[in-house]
Write an enzyme that holds these catalytic residues in place. Structure first.
Site, PDB file in Angstrom:
ATOM      1  N   ASP A   1       0.857  -1.185   0.000  1.00 49.90           N
ATOM      2  CA  ASP A   1       0.000   0.000   0.000  1.00 49.90           C
ATOM      3  C   ASP A   1       0.890   1.230   0.000  1.00 49.90           C
ATOM      4  O   ASP A   1       2.112   1.128   0.177  1.00 49.90           O
ATOM      5  CB  ASP A   1      -0.913  -0.003   1.234  1.00 49.90           C
ATOM      6  CG  ASP A   1      -2.246   0.689   0.993  1.00 49.90           C
ATOM      7  OD1 ASP A   1      -2.241   1.815   0.446  1.00 49.90           O
ATOM      8  OD2 ASP A   1      -3.289   0.113   1.347  1.00 49.90           O
TER       9      ASP A   1
ATOM     10  N   ASP B   1       3.884   1.560  -4.543  1.00 48.64           N
ATOM     11  CA  ASP B   1       3.034   2.232  -5.524  1.00 48.64           C
ATOM     12  C   ASP B   1       2.952   1.293  -6.718  1.00 48.64           C
ATOM     13  O   ASP B   1       3.898   1.163  -7.488  1.00 48.64           O
ATOM     14  CB  ASP B   1       3.642   3.570  -5.941  1.00 48.64           C
ATOM     15  CG  ASP B   1       2.787   4.319  -6.956  1.00 48.64           C
ATOM     16  OD1 ASP B   1       1.836   3.719  -7.508  1.00 48.64           O
ATOM     17  OD2 ASP B   1       3.085   5.498  -7.236  1.00 48.64           O
TER      18      ASP B   1
ATOM     19  N   TYR C   1     -12.983   5.019 -13.693  1.00 50.95           N
ATOM     20  CA  TYR C   1     -13.070   3.872 -12.789  1.00 50.95           C
ATOM     21  C   TYR C   1     -13.803   2.708 -13.451  1.00 50.95           C
ATOM     22  O   TYR C   1     -13.307   1.571 -13.458  1.00 50.95           O
ATOM     23  CB  TYR C   1     -13.788   4.293 -11.507  1.00 50.95           C
ATOM     24  CG  TYR C   1     -13.974   3.183 -10.493  1.00 50.95           C
ATOM     25  CD1 TYR C   1     -12.922   2.789  -9.669  1.00 50.95           C
ATOM     26  CD2 TYR C   1     -15.196   2.543 -10.344  1.00 50.95           C
ATOM     27  CE1 TYR C   1     -13.085   1.782  -8.729  1.00 50.95           C
ATOM     28  CE2 TYR C   1     -15.378   1.531  -9.408  1.00 50.95           C
ATOM     29  CZ  TYR C   1     -14.307   1.158  -8.605  1.00 50.95           C
ATOM     30  OH  TYR C   1     -14.479   0.152  -7.685  1.00 50.95           O
TER      31      TYR C   1
END
Length: 264
Positions: free
Chosen positions: A36, A59, A156
């Site tokens: 994370d 990342d 998204y």
């Protein structure tokens, strides 16, 4: 304890659905690597889970960071047996963009995390699984937005549709080396940062047949199943965990309006 002796990587594992998956897989006996960029959340969860977990800042949109994650898993866990691609970018907090004003910045960040991140992590993990020769399980976290659109969430939804297409393609390419690839499709899930249904005046019972929002534990249960040998003959498919929402026409009451006056 279906995952005893297994090593599992969970991206976006510091909170929400990812944290639920980390807790469940650890409870099933896996050594969990929480990947994370939320240092506080990831470190706190690793401390909570103790020897069963380790936090690695990652990342996923950067291949070098993903390779470092895989190295850490090999050095500290001995193998990579399960990968849960959960990391996702939705939109900046408080920023809602209709397609007419959707920004290049949002597009690049969404694709970088949601699709490039899935590619980098899956390819790196699959190469390790193939070299080891014992197979493995890759589980991608999708969304109802892959097949049913949300308003004002163009990037998204596009990325989630890509994730489901990638799941099918990866499943076929990796089947000869016994790497199973599936996806879990959460419905409205109550996490720390809330959801559109959870934060609206519409009660979950008005739009969800089982009359409640899901929890990270609900999603994690499906992930644990797909990670285990109980799912040894399952690949290339999607498991919907949404309380029945996909089976019905969704109430328009949960959608919000948009002012088109600037464009008309």
């Amino acid at each position: 304890m279906r995952l005893t002796g297994k090593c599992a990587i969970i991206t976006g594992g510091g909170n929400g659905i990812g944290a639920g998956c980390a807790r469940r897989l650890a409870a099933e006996g896996a050594q969990v690597f929480i990947a994370d960029i939320d240092d506080a959340g990831g470190a706190a969860l690793a401390a909570e889970l103790g020897k069963s977990a380790r936090y690695v800042r990652t990342d996923v949109s950067q291949r070098a960071a993903v390779e470092a994650l895989m190295t850490a898993a090999l050095e500290n866990g001995g193998s990579v047996d399960v990968l849960v691609n959960n990391a996702a970018f939705v939109h900046k907090a408080g920023v809602v963009e209709n397609f007419l004003e959707y920004s290049d910045e949002a597009w690049q960040r969404t694709l970088g995390v949601n699709l490039s991140g899935l590619f980098y992590c899956s390819q790196a993990a699959a190469r390790l699984m193939a070299q080891r020769g014992t197979g493995g399980s890759i589980i991608n976290i999708s969304s109802g937005g892959a097949t049913r659109a949300h308003r004002h969430m163009f990037g998204y939804d596009t990325s989630k549709g890509g994730i489901e297409a990638a799941t099918r393609s990866m499943a076929l390419d990796l089947a000869p080396v016994n790497i199973r690839v599936n996806c879990v499709v959460p419905g409205s899930t109550r996490v720390d940062h809330g959801t559109s249904v959870g934060d609206s005046p519409v009660a979950p019972g008005d739009v969800i047949p089982l009359s409640r929002q899901g929890s990270p534990a609900d999603i994690a249960a499906a992930v644990a199943f797909l990670a285990s040998d109980d799912a040894a003959y399952i690949t290339g498919t999607r498991i919907v965990v949404d309380g029945g929402m996909d089976a019905q026409l969704r109430s328009p009451a949960v959608d919000f309006s948009y002012d088109f006056s600037a464009w008309t």
